[in-house]
Design an enzyme around this catalytic site. Structure first.
Site, PDB file in Angstrom:
ATOM      1  N   LYS A   1       5.800  -0.877  -6.746  1.00  0.00           N
ATOM      2  CA  LYS A   1       6.025  -2.045  -7.598  1.00  0.00           C
ATOM      3  C   LYS A   1       6.277  -1.599  -9.051  1.00  0.00           C
ATOM      4  O   LYS A   1       6.079  -0.427  -9.386  1.00  0.00           O
ATOM      5  CB  LYS A   1       4.811  -2.969  -7.481  1.00  0.00           C
ATOM      6  CG  LYS A   1       4.577  -3.491  -6.048  1.00  0.00           C
ATOM      7  CD  LYS A   1       3.299  -4.333  -5.964  1.00  0.00           C
ATOM      8  CE  LYS A   1       3.028  -4.819  -4.554  1.00  0.00           C
ATOM      9  NZ  LYS A   1       1.795  -5.641  -4.469  1.00  0.00           N
TER      10      LYS A   1
ATOM     11  N   TYR B   1       7.861 -12.725  -0.266  1.00  0.00           N
ATOM     12  CA  TYR B   1       6.510 -13.266  -0.444  1.00  0.00           C
ATOM     13  C   TYR B   1       6.414 -14.743  -0.047  1.00  0.00           C
ATOM     14  O   TYR B   1       5.581 -15.464  -0.597  1.00  0.00           O
ATOM     15  CB  TYR B   1       6.048 -13.071  -1.893  1.00  0.00           C
ATOM     16  CG  TYR B   1       5.608 -11.642  -2.198  1.00  0.00           C
ATOM     17  CD1 TYR B   1       4.554 -11.050  -1.502  1.00  0.00           C
ATOM     18  CD2 TYR B   1       6.233 -10.893  -3.183  1.00  0.00           C
ATOM     19  CE1 TYR B   1       4.144  -9.746  -1.776  1.00  0.00           C
ATOM     20  CE2 TYR B   1       5.821  -9.579  -3.462  1.00  0.00           C
ATOM     21  CZ  TYR B   1       4.782  -9.026  -2.754  1.00  0.00           C
ATOM     22  OH  TYR B   1       4.369  -7.738  -3.021  1.00  0.00           O
TER      23      TYR B   1
ATOM     24  N   ASN C   1      -1.183  -3.772  -8.211  1.00  0.00           N
ATOM     25  CA  ASN C   1      -1.783  -2.803  -7.293  1.00  0.00           C
ATOM     26  C   ASN C   1      -0.792  -1.759  -6.776  1.00  0.00           C
ATOM     27  O   ASN C   1      -0.937  -1.213  -5.699  1.00  0.00           O
ATOM     28  CB  ASN C   1      -2.518  -3.518  -6.160  1.00  0.00           C
ATOM     29  CG  ASN C   1      -1.613  -4.446  -5.373  1.00  0.00           C
ATOM     30  OD1 ASN C   1      -0.401  -4.444  -5.575  1.00  0.00           O
ATOM     31  ND2 ASN C   1      -2.186  -5.227  -4.474  1.00  0.00           N
TER      32      ASN C   1
ATOM     33  N   HIS D   1       3.438  -1.881  -2.253  1.00  0.00           N
ATOM     34  CA  HIS D   1       3.374  -2.799  -1.104  1.00  0.00           C
ATOM     35  C   HIS D   1       3.644  -2.015   0.172  1.00  0.00           C
ATOM     36  O   HIS D   1       4.489  -1.117   0.184  1.00  0.00           O
ATOM     37  CB  HIS D   1       4.439  -3.900  -1.233  1.00  0.00           C
ATOM     38  CG  HIS D   1       4.712  -4.572   0.077  1.00  0.00           C
ATOM     39  ND1 HIS D   1       3.900  -5.544   0.591  1.00  0.00           N
ATOM     40  CD2 HIS D   1       5.682  -4.364   1.010  1.00  0.00           C
ATOM     41  CE1 HIS D   1       4.365  -5.919   1.772  1.00  0.00           C
ATOM     42  NE2 HIS D   1       5.451  -5.219   2.046  1.00  0.00           N
TER      43      HIS D   1
ATOM     44  N   GLU E   1      10.736  -7.238   6.906  1.00  0.00           N
ATOM     45  CA  GLU E   1      10.896  -6.793   5.517  1.00  0.00           C
ATOM     46  C   GLU E   1      12.015  -5.765   5.374  1.00  0.00           C
ATOM     47  O   GLU E   1      12.755  -5.781   4.385  1.00  0.00           O
ATOM     48  CB  GLU E   1       9.565  -6.241   5.004  1.00  0.00           C
ATOM     49  CG  GLU E   1       8.525  -7.359   4.897  1.00  0.00           C
ATOM     50  CD  GLU E   1       7.141  -6.908   4.465  1.00  0.00           C
ATOM     51  OE1 GLU E   1       6.323  -7.762   4.109  1.00  0.00           O
ATOM     52  OE2 GLU E   1       6.867  -5.686   4.488  1.00  0.00           O
TER      53      GLU E   1
HETATM   54  N1  LIG Z   1      -5.886 -13.186  -5.758  1.00  0.00           N
HETATM   55  C1  LIG Z   1      -4.799 -12.579  -6.192  1.00  0.00           C
HETATM   56  N2  LIG Z   1      -4.502 -12.548  -7.506  1.00  0.00           N
HETATM   57  C2  LIG Z   1      -3.387 -11.941  -7.960  1.00  0.00           C
HETATM   58  N3  LIG Z   1      -2.487 -11.326  -7.165  1.00  0.00           N
HETATM   59  C3  LIG Z   1      -2.743 -11.323  -5.848  1.00  0.00           C
HETATM   60  C4  LIG Z   1      -3.898 -11.938  -5.289  1.00  0.00           C
HETATM   61  N4  LIG Z   1      -3.873 -11.767  -3.953  1.00  0.00           N
HETATM   62  C5  LIG Z   1      -2.749 -11.082  -3.698  1.00  0.00           C
HETATM   63  N5  LIG Z   1      -2.077 -10.815  -4.830  1.00  0.00           N
HETATM   64  C6  LIG Z   1      -0.811 -10.089  -4.963  1.00  0.00           C
HETATM   65  O1  LIG Z   1       0.013 -10.453  -3.869  1.00  0.00           O
HETATM   66  C7  LIG Z   1       0.319  -9.296  -3.096  1.00  0.00           C
HETATM   67  C8  LIG Z   1       0.383  -9.693  -1.644  1.00  0.00           C
HETATM   68  O2  LIG Z   1      -0.900 -10.069  -1.190  1.00  0.00           O
HETATM   69  P1  LIG Z   1      -1.373  -9.743   0.289  1.00  0.00           P
HETATM   70  O3  LIG Z   1      -2.571 -10.555   0.547  1.00  0.00           O
HETATM   71  O4  LIG Z   1      -0.186  -9.847   1.201  1.00  0.00           O
HETATM   72  O5  LIG Z   1      -1.878  -8.249   0.135  1.00  0.00           O
HETATM   73  P2  LIG Z   1      -1.352  -6.882   0.685  1.00  0.00           P
HETATM   74  O6  LIG Z   1      -0.691  -7.100   2.000  1.00  0.00           O
HETATM   75  O7  LIG Z   1      -2.422  -5.841   0.609  1.00  0.00           O
HETATM   76  O8  LIG Z   1      -0.365  -6.512  -0.423  1.00  0.00           O
HETATM   77  P3  LIG Z   1       1.133  -6.185  -0.244  1.00  0.00           P
HETATM   78  O9  LIG Z   1       1.691  -7.312   0.635  1.00  0.00           O
HETATM   79  O10 LIG Z   1       1.696  -6.178  -1.639  1.00  0.00           O
HETATM   80  O11 LIG Z   1       1.117  -4.840   0.411  1.00  0.00           O
HETATM   81  C9  LIG Z   1      -0.783  -8.297  -3.433  1.00  0.00           C
HETATM   82  O12 LIG Z   1      -0.413  -6.962  -3.210  1.00  0.00           O
HETATM   83  C10 LIG Z   1      -1.022  -8.583  -4.894  1.00  0.00           C
HETATM   84  O13 LIG Z   1      -0.030  -7.945  -5.700  1.00  0.00           O
END
Ligand SMILES: Nc1ncnc2c1ncn2[C@@H]1O[C@H](COP(=O)(O)OP(=O)(O)OP(=O)(O)O)[C@@H](O)[C@H]1O
Length: 149
Positions: free
Chosen positions: A9, A49, A112, A115, A126
């Protein structure tokens, strides 16, 4: 062979973590079969997303993902989805174990670093959102005979 979609990211790109992260997956024995730098257009962010579009954090997530270029990749290998998810670590870096990418390089959930697809089905979806078929290569790594029994 199994494939997954990984994306460094904008925070990971801006903080100079691309090489370190790619090196971890390469050294594991996984195979990089497609990669590109791209500033994601809004439609692709919305599609990628879509499951989060009604969440309170979505506007912040969208502007973060669109704040700069991302590094998009397709990786291949046996059990690549679960292996890369483990190497990436928990969604919230505060809970991610040391030794994982998020555990080593991030502090807060909003930014974070990377992805990774969370299932084979999601990976297919994806990869199709972000890559054309002809952008994905096929080759053998010379070390494969020492990786696969
Ligand atoms: N509570 C939150 N506050 C802010 N950002 C969030 C929150 N929860 C998720 N995100 C963001 O949305 C992304 C997608 O969330 P998801 O729950 O799908 O997590 P993930 O599968 O671990 O992450 P990713 O899909 O990015 O690999 C997260 O990686 C983070 O960047």
């Amino acid at each position: 062979m199994d494939q997954t979609f990984l994306m460094i990211k904008p925070d990971g790109v801006q903080r100079g973590l691309v090489g370190e992260i790619v090196a971890r997956f390469e050294k594991k024995g996984l195979k990089l079969v497609a990669a590109k730098f791209e500033s994601l257009p809004e439609e692709r962010v919305m599609e990628h997303y879509s499951e989060h579009k009604d969440k309170p954090f979505f506007p912040g997530l969208k502007s973060y993902i669109m704040s700069g270029p991302c590094f998009l990749m397709v990786w291949e290998g046996k059990n690549v989805v679960s292996i890369t998810r483990q190497m990436i670590g928990a969604t919230n870096p505060a809970e991610a174990l040391p030794g994982t990418i998020r555990g080593d390089f991030a502090l807060e959930i909003g930014m974070n670093v990377i992805h990774g697809s969370d299932s084979d089905e999601t990976a297919k979806r994806e990869i199709a959102i972000h890559f054309k078929k002809e952008e994905i290569t096929s080759y053998e790594r010379v070390d494969e005979k020492y990786l696969y029994e």
